[in-house]
Design a protein around this motif. Structure first.
Motif, mmCIF file in Angstrom:
data_model
loop_
_atom_site.group_PDB
_atom_site.id
_atom_site.type_symbol
_atom_site.label_atom_id
_atom_site.label_comp_id
_atom_site.label_asym_id
_atom_site.label_seq_id
_atom_site.Cartn_x
_atom_site.Cartn_y
_atom_site.Cartn_z
ATOM 1 N N MET A 244 7.300 -28.912 -17.353
ATOM 2 C CA MET A 244 8.514 -28.738 -16.545
ATOM 3 C C MET A 244 8.543 -27.328 -15.970
ATOM 4 O O MET A 244 8.178 -26.367 -16.650
ATOM 5 C CB MET A 244 9.778 -28.946 -17.394
ATOM 6 C CG MET A 244 10.021 -30.394 -17.791
ATOM 7 S SD MET A 244 11.676 -30.617 -18.495
ATOM 8 C CE MET A 244 11.501 -32.286 -19.138
ATOM 9 N N VAL A 245 8.992 -27.240 -14.725
ATOM 10 C CA VAL A 245 9.241 -25.937 -14.114
ATOM 11 C C VAL A 245 10.619 -25.484 -14.569
ATOM 12 O O VAL A 245 11.551 -26.295 -14.669
ATOM 13 C CB VAL A 245 9.177 -26.042 -12.583
ATOM 14 C CG1 VAL A 245 9.550 -24.718 -11.926
ATOM 15 C CG2 VAL A 245 7.783 -26.489 -12.138
ATOM 16 N N SER A 246 10.760 -24.211 -14.879
ATOM 17 C CA SER A 246 12.058 -23.710 -15.293
ATOM 18 C C SER A 246 12.184 -22.228 -14.952
ATOM 19 O O SER A 246 11.303 -21.645 -14.317
ATOM 20 C CB SER A 246 12.251 -23.943 -16.804
ATOM 21 O OG SER A 246 13.580 -23.639 -17.176
ATOM 22 N N THR A 247 13.293 -21.665 -15.374
ATOM 23 C CA THR A 247 13.562 -20.246 -15.151
ATOM 24 C C THR A 247 13.898 -19.627 -16.495
ATOM 25 O O THR A 247 14.601 -20.240 -17.305
ATOM 26 C CB THR A 247 14.784 -20.070 -14.220
ATOM 27 O OG1 THR A 247 14.623 -20.919 -13.095
ATOM 28 C CG2 THR A 247 14.897 -18.636 -13.757
ATOM 29 N N ILE A 248 13.419 -18.407 -16.713
ATOM 30 C CA ILE A 248 13.771 -17.673 -17.934
ATOM 31 C C ILE A 248 15.043 -16.872 -17.655
ATOM 32 O O ILE A 248 15.122 -16.147 -16.664
ATOM 33 C CB ILE A 248 12.645 -16.700 -18.325
ATOM 34 C CG1 ILE A 248 11.400 -17.472 -18.756
ATOM 35 C CG2 ILE A 248 13.133 -15.740 -19.400
ATOM 36 C CD1 ILE A 248 11.393 -17.927 -20.188
ATOM 37 N N VAL A 249 16.026 -17.044 -18.508
ATOM 38 C CA VAL A 249 17.300 -16.389 -18.210
ATOM 39 C C VAL A 249 17.676 -15.313 -19.228
ATOM 40 O O VAL A 249 18.589 -14.526 -18.977
ATOM 41 C CB VAL A 249 18.443 -17.422 -18.149
ATOM 42 C CG1 VAL A 249 18.297 -18.257 -16.892
ATOM 43 C CG2 VAL A 249 18.476 -18.296 -19.382
ATOM 44 N N ASP A 250 16.984 -15.267 -20.364
ATOM 45 C CA ASP A 250 17.487 -14.392 -21.425
ATOM 46 C C ASP A 250 16.632 -13.159 -21.649
ATOM 47 O O ASP A 250 16.834 -12.456 -22.618
ATOM 48 C CB ASP A 250 17.603 -15.181 -22.740
ATOM 49 C CG ASP A 250 16.236 -15.601 -23.280
ATOM 50 O OD1 ASP A 250 15.296 -15.745 -22.460
ATOM 51 O OD2 ASP A 250 16.122 -15.777 -24.497
ATOM 52 N N ARG A 251 15.683 -12.885 -20.803
ATOM 53 C CA ARG A 251 14.796 -11.747 -21.022
ATOM 54 C C ARG A 251 14.571 -10.981 -19.729
ATOM 55 O O ARG A 251 14.664 -11.537 -18.638
ATOM 56 C CB ARG A 251 13.397 -12.208 -21.507
ATOM 57 C CG ARG A 251 13.360 -12.827 -22.872
ATOM 58 C CD ARG A 251 13.740 -11.821 -23.940
ATOM 59 N NE ARG A 251 14.182 -12.533 -25.146
ATOM 60 C CZ ARG A 251 13.439 -12.679 -26.234
ATOM 61 N NH1 ARG A 251 12.251 -12.160 -26.298
ATOM 62 N NH2 ARG A 251 13.912 -13.334 -27.254
#
Ligand SMILES: [Zn+2]
Lengths: 393, 137
Positions: free
Chosen positions: B98-105
């Motif tokens: 899955m393509v996703s986005t990292i939001v917490d780093r």
């Protein structure tokens, strides 16, 4: 295979030329016919991309082609550059047509566009719309919308698996710019160094501005006919030794790409398998190739092609480029001697076809000495193909 | 305020089921009811055995970063204000991508092969996306 390239043509390459794609296509095709010494009316076959906006019927009307016996289109943009030539050669070899033109015309500068069709110009993500019904639904909501983003993700995997460094991509950009610096037809002719590459804007890490193909207008065309007929025409015949096409996962569908690609895994398929057919049919090996045109929406595509077609070992493309093997004149395999998509022009890779022909004719500005065999492949990140050209001597 | 997200608006029933499960807070993927192979994005049949019998099973959400980029110049208007941002391809433990986005780093701290978890997140009203969080060892 009994087919040969008899003529090549191209327009000026520039930004915002203000001409329609039909206008550009007609100029490139007439130029290819003139180069071959053929009347335009001799054309009886047309090959183009499935994204091509210029319709076959419009070419007949505008150019005065009385009869078309063969029409074919190949999937994928930059993936299909060599396949255009391959389809034309197959048609001639099989007797479906006698004189086939393969072409691409683009009016795709940043702001220029002649319509709302996603393939008709402008930025793809500006035309995706707010409601995503196709494969974009798995990319766009996560901010992955440009080909640069997709190729950056592919490049990052190559770096992780093989230890390739970002500047290896930059080194190919520097080599291609050097080639373009000597090519009066190239859009970008100011030489760059690897320091310039480091200083250029990051687009999508690890890719920087100089790794990216240009956005410009222009058209290119080649004429394929039988070897026998080509020998009677104006230019030395350039033989089509073999061609392959292959289905392979595409960068705009990354979930499937990473599940099935032969780019990083010790896996057959795609260019890896196609390469064996290509060289087997021609009866030669990659080491017999003197010069290569490798279509590269981004420089990383050259490195992937070097490995998958067997010009270097798996994971060895970074060191191959770093050691200067792709740089004219001294490299073992000069790649994109016209400057390629990053420095000559972006015509979905079809500008690479005339350059391969010039190399075999001996008329390239960055001529590889005594070039006998030229290799051309489409972008390996797509359904694609490859062609081997050889001198008629 | 950022421009709205481009929204999935699937015309196919299989795609629509993925998003409707997500909207309910469930990360589900297709699994062949005959041979058990997982697949994603959704497809009408199993490429491994040809069966059209399908189950929508809860995905673990756990996986690793398979590929990673940091995107600089804005392209989509919805992402203009958050550039640069980190986009990833995640390989889930079930073997699908899955393509996703990292939001917490900080994007610079995100590396390929890091363990991640996909967390369904309502990014704007009525739009729930599986976003990636790095899992600390
Ligand atoms: Zn199955």
């Amino acid at each position: 295979m009994e087919a040969a390239v008899a003529g090549i043509g191209q327009t000026t390459y520039a930004k915002n030329m203000g001409r329609t794609e039909l206008d550009l296509a007609c100029e490139a095709i007439r130029s290819a016919c003139a180069d071959a010494g053929l009347d335009v009316a001799a054309i009886d076959g047309v090959v183009s991309y499935h994204v091509e906006q210029v319709q076959e019927l419009d070419l007949m009307t505008a150019l005065g082609i009385p009869e078309l016996r063969y029409m074919a289109r190949t999937p994928s943009g930059g993936g299909g550059a060599a396949s255009l030539l391959g389809l034309a050669a197959l048609a001639v070899d099989q007797g479906a047509a006698e004189c086939v033109v393969a072409f691409r015309a683009r009016n795709r500068s940043k702001t220029a566009s002649y319509g709302i069709d996603p393939n008709q110009g402008g930025r793809p993500w500006a035309k995706g719309g707010d409601r995503l019904s196709d494969a974009k639904q798995w990319h766009y909501p996560f901010g992955v919308a440009a080909p640069a983003h997709e190729f950056a993700l592919i490049a990052s995997r190559h770096m992780h698996v093989y230890g390739t460094r970002a500047e290896h991509f930059g080194m190919q950009a520097v080599a291609q710019r050097f080639h373009a610096s000597r090519n009066p037809d190239a859009i970008m002719r100011d030489p760059i160094t690897i320091d310039d590459w480091h200083a250029s804007r990051p687009i999508a890490e690890p890719l920087r501005l100089f790794d990216c193909s240009l956005e410009n207008d222009g058209a290119a065309a080649v004429i394929v006919t039988s070897l026998e007929r080509a020998r009677d025409l104006e230019q030395p015949a350039v033989k089509v030794l073999s061609q392959v096409q292959y289905g392979a996962p595409i960068h705009v569908q990354l979930c499937d790409f990473f599940a099935t690609t032969a780019a990083f895994e010790e896996r057959d398929g795609g260019a890896v398998t196609a390469s064996r057919r290509l060289f087997g049919d021609a009866g030669i090996t990659p080491s017999d190739v003197d010069v290569a045109m490798m279509v590269e929406p981004f420089t990383v595509a050259v490195l992937l092609a070097l490995e998958q077609y067997g010009f270097c070992e798996r994971g060895g493309s970074g060191p191959f480029v770093e050691s200067g093997q792709t740089l004219w004149p001294d490299g073992a395999l000069p790649v994109n001697t016209h400057g390629g998509s990053t420095s000559e022009a972006f015509v979905h890779g079809v500008n690479h076809l005339p350059e391969a022909v010039r190399q075999i004719r001996g008329t390239a500005v960055n001529q590889v000495a005594d070039a006998e065999v030229a290799f051309i492949c489409g972008a390996v990140s797509d359904p694609s193909g490859a062609v081997l050209l050889g001198a008629d001597r | 305020m950022s421009a709205p997200y481009p929204r999935p608006a699937p015309i196919g029933a299989h795609d629509a089921r993925f998003w409707s499960f997500a909207a309910q807070g469930e990360l589900r993927i297709q699994r062949c009811a005959d041979c058990g192979v997982h697949r994603h994005p959704p497809r009408p049949l199993c490429a491994a055995c040809g069966s059209t019998a399908v189950e929508w099973v809860a995905a673990s959400g756990r996986g690793e970063i398979w590929a990673r980029t940091v995107i600089h110049p804005p392209t989509l208007p919805a992402f203009t204000e958050r550039t640069p941002y980190c986009a990833v391809v995640v390989r889930l433990d079930e073997g699908v991508f899955m393509v996703s986005t990292i939001v917490d780093r900080n994007p610079d701290d995100v590396v390929v092969a890091a363990p991640v978890e996909l967390v369904l997140t309502e990014v704007e009203r009525d739009l729930v996306l599986p976003l990636a969080r790095v899992v600390d060892a």
